[in-house]
Design an enzyme around this catalytic site. Sequence first.
Site, PDB file in Angstrom:
ATOM      1  N   ALA A 148      -1.522   8.111   2.422  1.00 28.74           N
ATOM      2  CA  ALA A 148      -2.551   8.583   3.541  1.00 28.74           C
ATOM      3  C   ALA A 148      -1.865   9.061   4.833  1.00 28.74           C
ATOM      4  O   ALA A 148      -2.419   9.457   5.721  1.00 28.74           O
ATOM      5  CB  ALA A 148      -3.537   7.537   3.811  1.00 28.74           C
ATOM      6  N   GLN A 149      -0.567   8.920   4.978  1.00 29.36           N
ATOM      7  CA  GLN A 149       0.408   9.387   5.931  1.00 29.36           C
ATOM      8  C   GLN A 149       0.218  10.914   5.938  1.00 29.36           C
ATOM      9  O   GLN A 149       0.104  11.571   5.242  1.00 29.36           O
ATOM     10  CB  GLN A 149       1.817   8.989   5.808  1.00 29.36           C
ATOM     11  CG  GLN A 149       1.879   7.600   5.764  1.00 29.36           C
ATOM     12  CD  GLN A 149       2.122   6.962   7.158  1.00 29.36           C
ATOM     13  OE1 GLN A 149       2.363   7.356   8.083  1.00 29.36           O
ATOM     14  NE2 GLN A 149       2.114   5.438   6.955  1.00 29.36           N
ATOM     15  N   HIS A 201       7.118   4.617   1.265  1.00 30.79           N
ATOM     16  CA  HIS A 201       6.591   6.169   1.086  1.00 30.79           C
ATOM     17  C   HIS A 201       7.879   6.888   0.944  1.00 30.79           C
ATOM     18  O   HIS A 201       8.321   7.726   1.588  1.00 30.79           O
ATOM     19  CB  HIS A 201       5.853   6.620   2.651  1.00 30.79           C
ATOM     20  CG  HIS A 201       4.742   6.015   2.683  1.00 30.79           C
ATOM     21  ND1 HIS A 201       3.401   6.646   2.317  1.00 30.79           N
ATOM     22  CD2 HIS A 201       4.415   4.917   3.370  1.00 30.79           C
ATOM     23  CE1 HIS A 201       2.446   5.643   2.738  1.00 30.79           C
ATOM     24  NE2 HIS A 201       2.862   4.802   3.598  1.00 30.79           N
ATOM     25  N   HIS A 222       4.406  -2.196   0.995  1.00 24.97           N
ATOM     26  CA  HIS A 222       3.539  -2.033  -0.151  1.00 24.97           C
ATOM     27  C   HIS A 222       3.752  -1.804  -1.531  1.00 24.97           C
ATOM     28  O   HIS A 222       3.617  -0.668  -2.130  1.00 24.97           O
ATOM     29  CB  HIS A 222       2.334  -1.570   0.229  1.00 24.97           C
ATOM     30  CG  HIS A 222       2.406  -0.180   0.786  1.00 24.97           C
ATOM     31  ND1 HIS A 222       2.977   0.825   0.346  1.00 24.97           N
ATOM     32  CD2 HIS A 222       1.742   0.263   2.097  1.00 24.97           C
ATOM     33  CE1 HIS A 222       3.033   2.288   1.124  1.00 24.97           C
ATOM     34  NE2 HIS A 222       2.463   1.501   2.254  1.00 24.97           N
ATOM     35  N   ASP A 254      -5.279  -6.692  -2.966  1.00 30.42           N
ATOM     36  CA  ASP A 254      -6.994  -6.767  -2.923  1.00 30.42           C
ATOM     37  C   ASP A 254      -7.480  -6.335  -4.270  1.00 30.42           C
ATOM     38  O   ASP A 254      -8.824  -5.953  -4.333  1.00 30.42           O
ATOM     39  CB  ASP A 254      -7.196  -5.655  -1.733  1.00 30.42           C
ATOM     40  CG  ASP A 254      -6.776  -4.214  -2.325  1.00 30.42           C
ATOM     41  OD1 ASP A 254      -5.954  -4.163  -3.231  1.00 30.42           O
ATOM     42  OD2 ASP A 254      -7.099  -3.383  -1.494  1.00 30.42           O
ATOM     43  N   ILE A 256      -7.327  -3.725  -5.775  1.00 30.13           N
ATOM     44  CA  ILE A 256      -7.628  -2.233  -5.762  1.00 30.13           C
ATOM     45  C   ILE A 256      -6.082  -1.486  -5.836  1.00 30.13           C
ATOM     46  O   ILE A 256      -6.140  -0.552  -6.356  1.00 30.13           O
ATOM     47  CB  ILE A 256      -8.361  -2.195  -4.745  1.00 30.13           C
ATOM     48  CG1 ILE A 256      -9.872  -2.626  -4.594  1.00 30.13           C
ATOM     49  CG2 ILE A 256      -8.510  -0.321  -4.543  1.00 30.13           C
ATOM     50  CD1 ILE A 256     -10.667  -2.509  -3.378  1.00 30.13           C
ATOM     51  N   HIS A 257      -5.626  -1.669  -4.667  1.00 31.48           N
ATOM     52  CA  HIS A 257      -4.162  -1.101  -4.710  1.00 31.48           C
ATOM     53  C   HIS A 257      -3.269  -1.557  -5.798  1.00 31.48           C
ATOM     54  O   HIS A 257      -2.449  -0.780  -6.392  1.00 31.48           O
ATOM     55  CB  HIS A 257      -3.446  -1.476  -3.412  1.00 31.48           C
ATOM     56  CG  HIS A 257      -4.052  -0.765  -2.230  1.00 31.48           C
ATOM     57  ND1 HIS A 257      -5.018  -1.194  -1.397  1.00 31.48           N
ATOM     58  CD2 HIS A 257      -3.377   0.220  -1.401  1.00 31.48           C
ATOM     59  CE1 HIS A 257      -5.162  -0.270  -0.610  1.00 31.48           C
ATOM     60  NE2 HIS A 257      -4.273   0.633  -0.689  1.00 31.48           N
ATOM     61  N   ASP A 280      -2.420  -4.214   5.200  1.00 29.21           N
ATOM     62  CA  ASP A 280      -2.544  -2.842   5.404  1.00 29.21           C
ATOM     63  C   ASP A 280      -3.986  -2.364   5.891  1.00 29.21           C
ATOM     64  O   ASP A 280      -4.405  -1.320   5.603  1.00 29.21           O
ATOM     65  CB  ASP A 280      -2.016  -2.350   4.220  1.00 29.21           C
ATOM     66  CG  ASP A 280      -1.712  -0.557   4.525  1.00 29.21           C
ATOM     67  OD1 ASP A 280      -1.459  -0.225   5.593  1.00 29.21           O
ATOM     68  OD2 ASP A 280      -1.524   0.164   3.578  1.00 29.21           O
ATOM     69  N   ALA A 314      -6.369   4.869   1.568  1.00 26.53           N
ATOM     70  CA  ALA A 314      -5.949   4.901   2.664  1.00 26.53           C
ATOM     71  C   ALA A 314      -5.917   3.634   3.667  1.00 26.53           C
ATOM     72  O   ALA A 314      -7.011   3.420   4.564  1.00 26.53           O
ATOM     73  CB  ALA A 314      -6.764   6.163   3.679  1.00 26.53           C
TER      74      ALA A 314
END
Length: 393
Positions: A148-149, A201, A222, A254, A256-257, A280, A314
């Site tokens: 999302a960066q 990233h 992450h 979560d 999800i990630h 995050d 994101a």
Amino acid sequence: MSCAYLLIYNAHLYTPTGDWSPGWLLVEGQTIRALGADLPPAFDASMPVHSIDAAGHALLPGFIDVHVHGAMGHEVMDASPDGLRQMAQFYARHGVTSFLATTWTASPQAITAALNSLTQLPGRIPGGATILGAHLEGPFLNPARCGAQDARLIRRASRDEALPYLETGLVRLLAIAPEFPENLWLIDECVCRGITVAAGHTDATYEQMQTAVQHGLSQVTHCFNAMSSFGHREPGAVGAALSIPQLRCELIADNIHVHPAAQKILVDARQPQGVILITDAIRGAGLPDGDYPIDNRMVTIREGAVRLPDGALAGSVLTLERALRNTRQATGRSLSDIWIMSSLNAARAAGVSHRKGSLETGKDADLVLLDQDFNVLLTVVEGQIAFQVAEIS
């Protein structure tokens, strides 16, 4: 609430030397004065002690979030002291007693403004968590793994830009793509200043990760997300995270990630000592589902997931008590085994483990009381009650 002494008794205490049930802990001022098993000793009648019966609930060191961007409609990049206060107060309601205000890829002017806003909030925030400093997540990343960066603003590390950030004295953690030779000097510089450096990233190969670790890289941003994936011929950044002992691994638990099975693989591979739970979280944390701005773009929050229009994740709306609960469910490990993932490991990454991150005499009285469903009942920040449910008194 302020008092000379705070006694929490009839608690299930989790400490570096084991857990005690029942146990007790005495706070004097902002520090832990004493703690022990069974019933507390009798105190001098002249001592102004405020006592809390923990009713057998779990008393842990307060959570430390080293990777969090926002909450309640605010983000670090807004460069708003009032927004930071509201974020800190939201975090305290979810057991966080200190955090690193996390930036992201933006212009040098925007990053500088965000750092400057932190200088206006020294120390513990009333009713909220303490801001320990800053985590720079970018801009020295790899656009191929931008997540999302904003890829248009990602750049290599120049001394003219990076050194002024470090010289503020605020930066405690910096995420970087270590595969670019132009970025390696910054790892060296951070290590000299006692700043933790994470690979984030990144499209680094396993060999490039090894080289970065030799320079002093000690963390992974992450884990599994926005990094080169594991392959049996090229292990990539994920393979490095799973196998290089010098690396601590951030985890967004979560569900999800990172799938619960992958969470278990990570914790089994690195043991709880090698994993740091993070959120995050972005500005939508604590708010209803809907559309919210992220820099000059919009994200949609729906059923716990935060996504850009193209579907890319994101950030999150996770809170750390839910992260700890999810990890316990995913790994099957006891709270005795995993509590360090929400506090002590983060304290080490932020360079504050000498005073925060565990229940020990002489350390800051940063505490969180959880019920059996991991709901936060009480948060104490440096000896002051920042959050308390009505039934705990």
